[in-house]
Write an enzyme that holds these catalytic residues in place. Structure first.
Site, PDB file in Angstrom:
ATOM      1  N   ARG A  74     -35.040  12.777 -38.538  1.00  0.00           N
ATOM      2  CA  ARG A  74     -34.424  12.991 -39.845  1.00  0.00           C
ATOM      3  C   ARG A  74     -34.726  11.790 -40.742  1.00  0.00           C
ATOM      4  NH1 ARG A  74     -29.686  12.218 -39.656  1.00  0.00           N
ATOM      5  NH2 ARG A  74     -29.327  11.825 -37.451  1.00  0.00           N
ATOM      6  N   TYR A 205     -40.202  18.543 -39.069  1.00  0.00           N
ATOM      7  CA  TYR A 205     -39.371  18.100 -37.951  1.00  0.00           C
ATOM      8  C   TYR A 205     -37.966  18.728 -37.976  1.00  0.00           C
ATOM      9  CZ  TYR A 205     -35.960  15.684 -35.294  1.00  0.00           C
ATOM     10  OH  TYR A 205     -34.915  15.463 -34.448  1.00  0.00           O
ATOM     11  N   GLY A 206     -37.507  19.142 -36.848  1.00  0.00           N
ATOM     12  CA  GLY A 206     -36.179  19.710 -36.569  1.00  0.00           C
ATOM     13  C   GLY A 206     -35.126  19.630 -37.655  1.00  0.00           C
ATOM     14  N   LYS A 214     -28.255  20.917 -39.532  1.00  0.00           N
ATOM     15  CA  LYS A 214     -27.532  19.862 -40.238  1.00  0.00           C
ATOM     16  C   LYS A 214     -27.337  20.191 -41.718  1.00  0.00           C
ATOM     17  CE  LYS A 214     -26.623  17.563 -36.646  1.00  0.00           C
ATOM     18  NZ  LYS A 214     -27.495  16.931 -35.770  1.00  0.00           N
ATOM     19  N   HIS A 234     -19.525  17.222 -36.681  1.00  0.00           N
ATOM     20  CA  HIS A 234     -20.654  16.913 -35.784  1.00  0.00           C
ATOM     21  C   HIS A 234     -20.089  16.724 -34.367  1.00  0.00           C
ATOM     22  CE1 HIS A 234     -24.439  14.142 -35.117  1.00  0.00           C
ATOM     23  NE2 HIS A 234     -24.627  15.347 -34.645  1.00  0.00           N
ATOM     24  N   SER A 256     -25.690  10.813 -33.696  1.00  0.00           N
ATOM     25  CA  SER A 256     -26.913  11.359 -33.124  1.00  0.00           C
ATOM     26  C   SER A 256     -27.397  10.499 -31.955  1.00  0.00           C
ATOM     27  CB  SER A 256     -27.996  11.418 -34.202  1.00  0.00           C
ATOM     28  OG  SER A 256     -27.535  12.214 -35.266  1.00  0.00           O
ATOM     29  N   CYS A 258     -26.052   9.936 -29.111  1.00  0.00           N
ATOM     30  CA  CYS A 258     -25.020   9.116 -28.473  1.00  0.00           C
ATOM     31  C   CYS A 258     -24.267   9.893 -27.400  1.00  0.00           C
ATOM     32  CB  CYS A 258     -24.057   8.574 -29.518  1.00  0.00           C
ATOM     33  SG  CYS A 258     -24.802   7.296 -30.535  1.00  0.00           S
ATOM     34  N   GLY A 259     -24.796  11.028 -26.944  1.00  0.00           N
ATOM     35  CA  GLY A 259     -24.236  11.635 -25.743  1.00  0.00           C
ATOM     36  C   GLY A 259     -23.498  12.957 -25.868  1.00  0.00           C
ATOM     37  N   LYS A 260     -23.615  13.671 -27.001  1.00  0.00           N
ATOM     38  CA  LYS A 260     -22.901  14.948 -27.115  1.00  0.00           C
ATOM     39  C   LYS A 260     -23.438  15.989 -26.130  1.00  0.00           C
ATOM     40  CE  LYS A 260     -23.576  15.376 -31.526  1.00  0.00           C
ATOM     41  NZ  LYS A 260     -24.267  14.079 -31.628  1.00  0.00           N
ATOM     42  N   ASN A 262     -25.076  15.618 -23.446  1.00  0.00           N
ATOM     43  CA  ASN A 262     -24.772  15.219 -22.072  1.00  0.00           C
ATOM     44  C   ASN A 262     -23.324  15.500 -21.695  1.00  0.00           C
ATOM     45  OD1 ASN A 262     -26.936  13.533 -20.389  1.00  0.00           O
ATOM     46  ND2 ASN A 262     -27.377  13.382 -22.568  1.00  0.00           N
ATOM     47  N   ASP A 285     -23.358  20.296 -30.447  1.00  0.00           N
ATOM     48  CA  ASP A 285     -23.698  19.492 -31.632  1.00  0.00           C
ATOM     49  C   ASP A 285     -22.789  19.720 -32.836  1.00  0.00           C
ATOM     50  OD1 ASP A 285     -25.617  17.502 -32.617  1.00  0.00           O
ATOM     51  OD2 ASP A 285     -26.297  19.052 -34.003  1.00  0.00           O
ATOM     52  N   ARG A 378     -37.733  16.411 -28.376  1.00  0.00           N
ATOM     53  CA  ARG A 378     -36.623  17.362 -28.216  1.00  0.00           C
ATOM     54  C   ARG A 378     -37.036  18.618 -27.471  1.00  0.00           C
ATOM     55  NH1 ARG A 378     -31.438  15.962 -30.885  1.00  0.00           N
ATOM     56  NH2 ARG A 378     -31.928  13.946 -31.777  1.00  0.00           N
ATOM     57  N   ARG A 409     -21.814   4.044 -29.859  1.00  0.00           N
ATOM     58  CA  ARG A 409     -22.442   3.004 -29.030  1.00  0.00           C
ATOM     59  C   ARG A 409     -21.951   1.658 -29.509  1.00  0.00           C
ATOM     60  NH1 ARG A 409     -27.545   4.359 -26.369  1.00  0.00           N
ATOM     61  NH2 ARG A 409     -27.816   6.591 -26.683  1.00  0.00           N
ATOM     62  N   GLY A 503     -21.914  12.188 -15.598  1.00  0.00           N
ATOM     63  CA  GLY A 503     -20.891  12.961 -14.888  1.00  0.00           C
ATOM     64  C   GLY A 503     -19.600  12.184 -14.655  1.00  0.00           C
ATOM     65  N   ASN A 505     -18.089  10.422 -16.626  1.00  0.00           N
ATOM     66  CA  ASN A 505     -17.212  10.476 -17.803  1.00  0.00           C
ATOM     67  C   ASN A 505     -16.051  11.447 -17.591  1.00  0.00           C
ATOM     68  OD1 ASN A 505     -18.793   8.607 -19.146  1.00  0.00           O
ATOM     69  ND2 ASN A 505     -20.088  10.169 -20.111  1.00  0.00           N
TER      70      ASN A 505
HETATM   71  P1  GTP Z   1     -28.116  14.540 -31.046  1.00  0.00           P
HETATM   72  O1  GTP Z   1     -28.749  15.785 -30.524  1.00  0.00           O
HETATM   73  O2  GTP Z   1     -29.085  13.634 -31.731  1.00  0.00           O
HETATM   74  O3  GTP Z   1     -26.928  14.811 -31.907  1.00  0.00           O
HETATM   75  O4  GTP Z   1     -27.687  13.658 -29.767  1.00  0.00           O
HETATM   76  P2  GTP Z   1     -26.493  13.775 -28.686  1.00  0.00           P
HETATM   77  O5  GTP Z   1     -25.256  13.146 -29.240  1.00  0.00           O
HETATM   78  O6  GTP Z   1     -26.377  15.174 -28.208  1.00  0.00           O
HETATM   79  O7  GTP Z   1     -27.011  12.807 -27.517  1.00  0.00           O
HETATM   80  P3  GTP Z   1     -27.542  13.148 -26.046  1.00  0.00           P
HETATM   81  O8  GTP Z   1     -26.497  13.754 -25.179  1.00  0.00           O
HETATM   82  O9  GTP Z   1     -28.820  13.892 -26.174  1.00  0.00           O
HETATM   83  O10 GTP Z   1     -27.830  11.686 -25.484  1.00  0.00           O
HETATM   84  C1  GTP Z   1     -28.696  10.793 -26.137  1.00  0.00           C
HETATM   85  C2  GTP Z   1     -29.065   9.649 -25.237  1.00  0.00           C
HETATM   86  O11 GTP Z   1     -27.908   8.984 -24.736  1.00  0.00           O
HETATM   87  C3  GTP Z   1     -29.871  10.093 -24.019  1.00  0.00           C
HETATM   88  O12 GTP Z   1     -30.966   9.221 -23.841  1.00  0.00           O
HETATM   89  C4  GTP Z   1     -28.900   9.972 -22.880  1.00  0.00           C
HETATM   90  O13 GTP Z   1     -29.547   9.673 -21.683  1.00  0.00           O
HETATM   91  C5  GTP Z   1     -27.952   8.862 -23.331  1.00  0.00           C
HETATM   92  N1  GTP Z   1     -26.589   9.081 -22.789  1.00  0.00           N
HETATM   93  C6  GTP Z   1     -25.858  10.213 -22.874  1.00  0.00           C
HETATM   94  N2  GTP Z   1     -24.661  10.089 -22.232  1.00  0.00           N
HETATM   95  C7  GTP Z   1     -24.639   8.832 -21.736  1.00  0.00           C
HETATM   96  C8  GTP Z   1     -23.668   8.089 -20.981  1.00  0.00           C
HETATM   97  O14 GTP Z   1     -22.585   8.568 -20.631  1.00  0.00           O
HETATM   98  N3  GTP Z   1     -23.996   6.809 -20.668  1.00  0.00           N
HETATM   99  C9  GTP Z   1     -25.184   6.239 -21.053  1.00  0.00           C
HETATM  100  N4  GTP Z   1     -25.405   4.977 -20.715  1.00  0.00           N
HETATM  101  N5  GTP Z   1     -26.121   6.919 -21.761  1.00  0.00           N
HETATM  102  C10 GTP Z   1     -25.857   8.182 -22.103  1.00  0.00           C
HETATM  103  C1  SPV Z   2     -29.130  14.792 -34.795  1.00  0.00           C
HETATM  104  O1  SPV Z   2     -29.946  13.989 -35.268  1.00  0.00           O
HETATM  105  O2  SPV Z   2     -27.894  14.587 -34.820  1.00  0.00           O
HETATM  106  C2  SPV Z   2     -29.609  16.022 -34.135  1.00  0.00           C
HETATM  107  C3  SPV Z   2     -31.025  16.339 -34.213  1.00  0.00           C
HETATM  108  O3  SPV Z   2     -28.817  16.768 -33.584  1.00  0.00           O
HETATM  109  S1  SPV Z   2     -31.461  16.990 -35.759  1.00  0.00           S
HETATM  110  O4  SPV Z   2     -31.510  18.444 -35.652  1.00  0.00           O
HETATM  111  O5  SPV Z   2     -32.785  16.461 -36.067  1.00  0.00           O
HETATM  112  O6  SPV Z   2     -30.503  16.608 -36.742  1.00  0.00           O
HETATM  113 MN    MN Z   3     -26.691  15.961 -33.680  1.00  0.00          MN
END
Ligand code: GTP
Ligand code: SPV
Ligand code: MN
Length: 593
Positions: A74, A205-206, A214, A234, A256, A258-260, A262, A285, A378, A409, A503, A505
């Site tokens: 973005r 791009y996405g 978004k 978000h 973005s 930061c772990g959603k 996951n 998301d 992605r 973070r 996990g 968490n």
């Molecule tokens: P967007 O799609 O951009 O909105 O991202 P998101 O918030 O869904 O983040 P996502 O779960 O894809 O995680 C992004 C990065 O953070 C990845 O590289 C993960 O490996 C890392 N990550 C996710 N959860 C954890 C956690 O609990 N601990 C650590 N250390 N890293 C994490």
């Molecule tokens: C983000 O950046 O928070 C995403 C990926 O979820 S994007 O669709 O590029 O916004």
């Molecule tokens: Mn996002």
């Protein structure tokens, strides 16, 4: 070669005529949503090399796409909220007056689809039959966009039928996307909230081009939500099933990357699984939140797929994400393993391919230290393929929330978890969020910035008004979810994460759910309620109580510095900052004195 319109909807047809007159495509093709048509488009896209078919045994129905090297994330500095009044966009958004922006963009769009086809994608955010669904149409000259929108949203004739039968068939979001020359200097992602319109140009791009995500489901929807009395956030949505079979729902906002994704599909540790705990994913998301007739806050995931970060995804960190993208998935900007025609990214496993192309399509030698996949590469996968997809994923009314969680973070300041004292204090906790920047947006990575509610890049109006809307919503929810903050990212003096995350968490989620139902105690602290170290279950985890204590400390000196930063940030909002936030900040400073 202009397709017959799929609808007699006058507003829709008039708008498309106008956009086609400006962009001058050679052909117009209506996307009906059928598998036959999508199959034909895949073939066409394969023929031009826009997508590459992957190994049909190992990754059936999967494709690889590479964006331009200058177009991988973005672009917040080129994203605009063009409301009529500058004040309505507020200090955190780029703004230009709409007349001026339309004039500039008309120049860029003029004739830009000559020699190309314009695809008309009717889409719905949320199941079209849901009372909360919002309809839109995206015009695009990219088959990649069509194929992604077909995964990420509900598309086609089914949507037009619902729009035409709706109370106001001229009420739809008008999305226009053109790749043009993928020219960075003329890249614009522009929201016109008062016109319910989005114009995006010079990107492929996405988040810049999948306009339902978004641009619409957050920027335009947050604006609509304020007017109509709901919220677009978000946030991921997950359900935790306890051994009695009761499912309790949580929504969580993290910036973005930061772990959603996951957290949304985490697999509980062995000891929890044995007891019968399960986690169900409703969304990863975006959440649309409304007050239910029962006085609770209900959440709907408006999307149909995941656009997830690839690097770091593996069978240990997030097996459910990996299993979701083993078929019918589009990979963007990952490495291409030429030996078996599969894909690879950093953190997938310890065996980088020896015969491979990197995300740029260049011959890649992993031993030279360069990256195979882009850090913001992605996967686009249908949510229905997730092994832990919730039975309520498509429930028209969504799911009732017991807790809202904010997080980011932070290397040192924020503890592993804390709870706000009440809704209003929770709004304060969300408003003071800060996080290190990631590769999801262009620009420096790892710089701490304030990102209230993880919405800084996504709020479609003045953020001071947005805070006020949160307070307002609180007054309207008789039985509001409890509000928490988490931080999985504290580091030690060597920069290593202290908390194992992923996990594990689950252990923090358990405390959150227990607190939401008044089933466990907490300790008062200057910033809110903290768990007593013995309240977090560490069974089966190699982490000492002392380390946990450290993760739960609130360093008053650091927080006094933090309070200064918050005051400076708040000063941006002038008279639009709700007085309640200033009052909360005053009490925080008093607590820290
Ligand atoms: P967007 O799609 O951009 O909105 O991202 P998101 O918030 O869904 O983040 P996502 O779960 O894809 O995680 C992004 C990065 O953070 C990845 O590289 C993960 O490996 C890392 N990550 C996710 N959860 C954890 C956690 O609990 N601990 C650590 N250390 N890293 C994490
Ligand atoms: C983000 O950046 O928070 C995403 C990926 O979820 S994007 O669709 O590029 O916004
Ligand atoms: Mn996002």
């Amino acid at each position: 070669m202009f397709d017959l319109s799929l609808t007699s909807n006058k507003a829709v047809n008039a708008w498309i005529d106008e956009m086609a007159a400006m962009t001058k495509p050679d052909a117009i093709v209506w996307i009906d949503g059928s598998e036959e048509q999508l199959g034909a488009l895949r073939k066409e896209s394969l023929a031009t090399g826009e997508i590459i078919a992957l190994n049909p045994e190992k990754l059936p129905g999967c494709f690889l796409h590479r964006t331009a090297v200058n177009d991988v994330a973005r672009v917040e500095h080129r994203t605009f909220i063009c409301s009529r009044k500058e004040e309505d966009a507020g200090p955190t958004n780029n703004w230009t007056n709409p007349a001026e922006m339309y004039a500039k963009l008309r120049g860029l769009y003029g004739g830009c689809m000559k020699g190309r086809t314009m695809y008309v994608i009717p889409f719905s955010m949320a199941v079209p039959e849901s009372p909360f669904a919002k309809f839109g149409i995206e015009l695009t000259d990219s088959i990649y966009v069509v194929l992604n929108m077909a995964i990420m949203t509900r598309i086609g004739a089914r949507v037009l039928k619902c729009l035409d039968a709706s109370v106001n068939p001229s009420d739809f979001t008008k999305g226009l996307h053109a790749k043009a020359g993928i020219d960075e200097e003329n890249r614009y992602i522009v929201q016109f909230p008062e016109d319910n319109a989005i114009w995006s140009i010079n990107s492929g791009y996405g988040g810049n081009v999948l306009l339902g995500k978004k641009c619409f489901a957050l920027r335009i929807a947050s604006y609509l939500g304020r007017q109509e009395g709901w919220m677009a956030e978000h946030m991921l949505i997950l359900g935790i099933e306890n051994p009695n079979g009761e499912i309790r729902y949580i929504a969580a906002a993290f910036p973005s990357a930061c772990g959603k994704t996951n957290l949304a599909m985490l697999i509980p540790p062995e000891s929890y699984k044995k007891k019968g705990y399960k986690v169900w994913c409703v969304g990863d998301d975006i959440a649309w939140l409304r007050v239910g007739s029962d006085g609770r806050l209900w959440a709907v995931n408006p999307e149909a797929g995941f656009f997830g970060v690839a690097p770091g995804t593996n069978m240990k960190s997030n097996p459910n994400a990996l299993l979701s993208c083993r078929e019918n998935t589009i990979f963007t900007n990952v490495a291409h393993n030429l030996d078996d025609n599969t894909v690879w990214w950093e953190g997938l496993d310890k065996n980088p391919p020896k015969n491979a192309l990197n995300w740029k399509g260049e011959k890649w030698d992993y031993t030279d230290g360069s990256k195979g996949a882009h850090p913001n590469s992605r996967f686009t996968a249908p949510a229905s393929q997730c092994p832990c997809i919730s039975g309520e994923f498509e429930a028209p009314q969504g799911v009732p929330l017991s807790a809202l969680v904010f997080g980011g973070r932070r290397a040192r300041t924020a503890p592993l978890v804390y709870q706000s004292r009440d809704w209003d204090h929770g709004v304060f906790v969300g408003s003071i969020m800060a996080s290190e920047t990631t590769a999801a947006a262009s620009g420096a990575v790892g710089v701490v910035r304030r990102d209230p509610m993880a919405m800084l890049p996504f709020c479609g109006y003045h953020m001071g008004d947005y805070f006020a809307h949160w307070f307002d919503m609180g007054r309207r929810i008789a039985n509001p979810p409890k509000i928490f903050n988490v931080n999985w990212f504290r580091t030690d003096e060597n920069g290593n994460f202290i908390w194992p995350g992923y996990g594990e968490n689950m252990r923090v989620l358990e405390w959150i759910i227990k607190r939401a139902f008044g089933e466990t105690g907490a300790a008062e602290s200057p910033i809110g309620y903290l768990p007593q170290p013995e309240d977090i279950n560490l069974d089966g985890l190699d982490l000492s109580r002392d380390t946990l204590k450290e993760l739960l400390t609130v360093d008053k000196e650091l927080w006094r510095e933090e309070a200064k930063g918050i005051r400076e940030f708040y000063s941006k909002f002038g008279g639009k900052l709700p007085q309640k936030l200033n009052d909360e900040l005053d009490s925080l400073e008093k607590n820290l004195a």
